[in-house]
Design a protein around this motif. Structure first.
Motif, mmCIF file in Angstrom:
data_model
loop_
_atom_site.group_PDB
_atom_site.id
_atom_site.type_symbol
_atom_site.label_atom_id
_atom_site.label_comp_id
_atom_site.label_asym_id
_atom_site.label_seq_id
_atom_site.Cartn_x
_atom_site.Cartn_y
_atom_site.Cartn_z
ATOM 1 N N ARG A 244 31.212 -10.271 40.944
ATOM 2 C CA ARG A 244 31.948 -9.164 41.582
ATOM 3 C C ARG A 244 32.173 -7.743 40.754
ATOM 4 N NH1 ARG A 244 35.099 -14.060 42.379
ATOM 5 N NH2 ARG A 244 36.428 -13.560 40.393
ATOM 6 N N SER A 245 31.649 -8.074 39.388
ATOM 7 C CA SER A 245 31.834 -6.895 38.493
ATOM 8 C C SER A 245 30.932 -5.719 39.046
ATOM 9 C CB SER A 245 31.445 -7.045 37.212
ATOM 10 O OG SER A 245 29.685 -7.356 37.121
ATOM 11 N N GLY A 246 29.591 -5.966 39.752
ATOM 12 C CA GLY A 246 28.774 -5.223 40.344
ATOM 13 C C GLY A 246 27.840 -4.118 39.460
ATOM 14 N N ALA A 247 28.015 -4.681 38.091
ATOM 15 C CA ALA A 247 27.485 -3.920 36.968
ATOM 16 C C ALA A 247 26.379 -4.575 36.284
ATOM 17 C CB ALA A 247 28.324 -2.967 36.255
ATOM 18 N N LEU A 248 26.215 -5.990 36.302
ATOM 19 C CA LEU A 248 25.453 -6.628 35.713
ATOM 20 C C LEU A 248 24.150 -7.201 36.384
ATOM 21 C CD1 LEU A 248 28.081 -8.672 33.738
ATOM 22 C CD2 LEU A 248 27.054 -6.533 33.133
ATOM 23 N N ILE A 249 23.350 -7.608 35.627
ATOM 24 C CA ILE A 249 21.989 -8.048 36.127
ATOM 25 C C ILE A 249 21.816 -9.524 35.894
ATOM 26 C CG2 ILE A 249 19.378 -7.783 36.415
ATOM 27 C CD1 ILE A 249 20.116 -4.738 35.791
ATOM 28 N N SER A 250 21.491 -10.457 36.644
ATOM 29 C CA SER A 250 21.223 -11.999 36.129
ATOM 30 C C SER A 250 19.786 -12.143 35.796
ATOM 31 C CB SER A 250 21.423 -12.804 37.576
ATOM 32 O OG SER A 250 21.118 -14.072 37.487
ATOM 33 N N ILE A 251 19.987 -12.903 34.664
ATOM 34 C CA ILE A 251 18.726 -13.127 34.013
ATOM 35 C C ILE A 251 18.214 -14.622 34.258
ATOM 36 C CG2 ILE A 251 17.730 -13.297 31.769
ATOM 37 C CD1 ILE A 251 18.844 -10.735 32.190
ATOM 38 N N PRO A 252 17.078 -14.641 34.847
ATOM 39 C CA PRO A 252 16.525 -15.877 35.419
ATOM 40 C C PRO A 252 16.357 -17.016 34.057
ATOM 41 C CG PRO A 252 15.290 -14.204 36.292
ATOM 42 C CD PRO A 252 15.904 -13.513 35.113
ATOM 43 N N LEU A 253 16.584 -18.379 34.161
ATOM 44 C CA LEU A 253 16.595 -19.335 32.940
ATOM 45 C C LEU A 253 15.468 -20.289 33.152
ATOM 46 C CD1 LEU A 253 20.280 -20.037 33.044
ATOM 47 C CD2 LEU A 253 18.968 -18.444 31.620
ATOM 48 N N PRO A 254 15.050 -20.648 32.223
ATOM 49 C CA PRO A 254 13.822 -21.622 32.081
ATOM 50 C C PRO A 254 14.223 -22.918 32.725
ATOM 51 C CG PRO A 254 14.437 -21.329 30.054
ATOM 52 C CD PRO A 254 15.344 -20.033 30.968
ATOM 53 N N ALA A 255 15.485 -23.210 32.385
ATOM 54 C CA ALA A 255 15.851 -24.458 32.932
ATOM 55 C C ALA A 255 17.447 -24.280 33.431
ATOM 56 C CB ALA A 255 15.977 -25.490 31.736
ATOM 57 N N GLY A 256 17.843 -24.953 34.448
ATOM 58 C CA GLY A 256 19.323 -24.690 35.132
ATOM 59 C C GLY A 256 20.354 -25.126 33.814
ATOM 60 N N LEU A 257 21.361 -24.147 33.838
ATOM 61 C CA LEU A 257 22.434 -24.380 33.154
ATOM 62 C C LEU A 257 23.286 -25.439 33.866
ATOM 63 C CD1 LEU A 257 24.204 -21.159 32.251
ATOM 64 C CD2 LEU A 257 23.404 -22.648 30.687
ATOM 65 N N PRO A 258 24.034 -26.437 33.205
ATOM 66 C CA PRO A 258 25.186 -27.290 33.820
ATOM 67 C C PRO A 258 26.064 -26.343 34.486
ATOM 68 C CG PRO A 258 25.420 -27.357 31.238
ATOM 69 C CD PRO A 258 23.969 -26.712 31.675
ATOM 70 N N THR A 259 26.655 -27.005 35.587
ATOM 71 C CA THR A 259 27.881 -26.305 36.186
ATOM 72 C C THR A 259 29.195 -26.854 35.207
ATOM 73 O OG1 THR A 259 28.127 -28.134 37.638
ATOM 74 C CG2 THR A 259 27.096 -26.415 38.468
ATOM 75 N N ARG A 260 30.233 -25.872 35.205
ATOM 76 C CA ARG A 260 31.405 -26.295 34.750
ATOM 77 C C ARG A 260 32.344 -27.147 35.618
ATOM 78 N NH1 ARG A 260 34.406 -22.611 31.777
ATOM 79 N NH2 ARG A 260 32.404 -21.615 30.913
ATOM 80 N N GLN A 261 32.751 -28.094 35.046
ATOM 81 C CA GLN A 261 33.638 -29.200 36.110
ATOM 82 C C GLN A 261 35.037 -29.033 35.712
ATOM 83 O OE1 GLN A 261 31.700 -32.804 35.187
ATOM 84 N NE2 GLN A 261 29.630 -32.136 35.833
ATOM 85 N N PRO A 262 35.845 -28.232 36.376
ATOM 86 C CA PRO A 262 37.291 -28.236 36.222
ATOM 87 C C PRO A 262 38.063 -29.501 37.052
ATOM 88 C CG PRO A 262 36.735 -26.709 37.859
ATOM 89 C CD PRO A 262 35.185 -27.190 37.585
ATOM 90 N N TRP A 263 39.206 -29.560 36.472
ATOM 91 C CA TRP A 263 39.995 -30.500 36.850
ATOM 92 C C TRP A 263 41.328 -30.172 36.933
ATOM 93 C CZ3 TRP A 263 38.201 -35.707 37.794
ATOM 94 C CH2 TRP A 263 36.758 -36.077 37.431
#
Length: 290
Positions: A244-263
Motif C-alpha cells: 500500500r505504500s507504493g514506494a517499496l520493492i519486494s525482495i525475493p527470498l531463498p526460503a519462505g518466511l513463516p506467516t504471522r498468526q494473530p489471535w
C-alpha cells in the motif's frame, strides 16, 4: 465483620505488581488506601500479610498463600459485576475497548471502522495500541489481538487470518541492483524486536544466518516502513502494508518466511454480549480483507 473483597483484591495486586505504589496505581486508589486496607485485613485474619521494609513492602509467605486462595473469589466477583453491568444496561452503550499492536490498530482496524458503523454498531470503540499483554479478567480491555495464543481457561481465543510478511527496500537503497540478485546476508536489515514476544520470523532470520546483517530492531511497523522508505536498509514488513505504500520493492527470498498468526482474545463472560459479538465479527472481516 465480613472480609471486604476490595481488601483481597489489594493483596492480589501487591503480589502481581510487586510494590505498594504499583498496586495502588493498578487499583486506581491512593497508596494510603491500599496500606489501610491491608492493615484491616491483617487484623481480621490475625496473620501478617506483608513485610514492611525501608525499601517497600513484600508479601510474606502467609500473604502469598492468602492471595492465591483469594484469587478465585476475586474472579467470581468480577464476573458478577460484569453480568450486573450488562443486565442493568440491557445493551452495552459504554465503549468496547480493543487492545492490539500499533500495526493492527493503525493499518487493519482503523481503516475498517466504516464497516463497523455500517454493521449497525451504535456504541463507541476504544482502539488501544499496546504491545504488552493486558488483563482481560481485570477489564484492562474487552478484546485483545495478539501474535501469540494466550493461556487461561477464562479466555476464548480464535485464530485470525494469517499476516504474510516479506522484505522490502526503496529504489534508492537498491541503486539499480536487481532485487533477484540481492543476498540478504550482505545487506542492512531492519527487523522487529521482541516487543510482541518471540515471533516466528525472528527464529527464521536466525536459522537463515541473517542475524549479523541486522542493523535496526524496533517494535514499530511504522518505524520499519519509514526507515525503508528513507533508504536505510531492507525492512521486514507485512506484505499488504508494504504494498500500500507504493514506494517499496519486494525482495525475493531463498526460503519462505513463516506467516504471522494473530489471535482474537475475549473473556468468556463477555463473548456473548451483543456489542462484543458485533466487534468480534468486524475484526474477523477486517483481517480477512488483508
Amino acid at each position: 465483620m465480613a472480609i471486604d473483597p476490595q481488601d483481597l483484591n489489594d493483596l492480589i495486586a501487591i503480589r502481581d505488581a510487586g510494590t505498594l505504589s504499583a498496586a495502588a496505581k493498578a487499583r486506581g486508589v491512593a497508596v494510603s488506601t491500599v496500606s489501610r486496607r491491608i492493615e484491616t485485613l491483617e487484623a481480621m485474619l490475625g496473620v501478617q500479610l506483608v513485610d514492611r521494609r525501608t525499601d517497600g513492602v513484600r508479601l510474606t509467605q502467609n500473604g502469598l498463600a492468602i492471595a492465591e486462595a483469594a484469587e478465585p473469589l476475586a474472579e467470581h466477583l468480577l464476573r458478577v459485576r460484569r453480568l450486573a453491568a450488562s443486565l442493568s444496561k440491557g445493551a452495552i452503550t459504554v465503549p468496547v475497548r480493543i487492545s492490539a499492536t500499533e500495526f493492527v490498530i493503525s493499518d487493519v482496524l482503523a481503516p475498517a471502522l466504516n464497516r463497523l458503523w455500517e454493521s449497525g454498531a451504535d456504541f463507541p470503540v476504544h482502539l488501544q495500541s499496546q504491545a504488552d499483554v493486558v488483563s482481560l479478567a481485570g477489564r484492562d480491555a474487552d478484546l485483545a489481538i495478539r501474535m501469540v495464543r494466550p493461556e487461561g481457561a477464562s479466555l476464548y481465543a480464535r485464530r485470525l487470518a494469517d499476516i504474510r510478511l516479506g522484505f522490502f527496500a526503496a529504489p534508492d537503497y537498491l541503486a539499480g541492483r536487481s532485487p533477484a540478485e540481492i543476498d540478504l546476508r550482505s545487506e542492512k536489515l531492519l527487523i522487529y524486536d521482541e516487543s510482541y514476544g518471540r515471533l516466528p520470523e525472528l527464529d527464521w532470520i536466525a536459522r537463515q544466518g541473517l542475524s549479523d546483517a541486522v542493523v535496526m530492531r524496533t517494535g514499530s511497523t511504522r518505524g520499519l516502513l519509514t526507515a525503508a522508505q528513507s533508504g536505510a536498509g531492507i525492512a521486514l514488513l507485512p506484505s499488504a502494508f508494504a504494498a500500500r505504500s507504493g514506494a517499496l520493492i519486494s525482495i525475493p527470498l531463498p526460503a519462505g518466511l513463516p506467516t504471522r498468526q494473530p489471535w482474537l482474545i475475549v473473556h468468556r463472560d463477555l463473548r456473548q454480549l451483543p456489542a462484543v459479538r458485533i466487534v468480534q465479527k468486524w475484526i474477523l472481516s477486517a483481517f480477512a480483507a488483508l
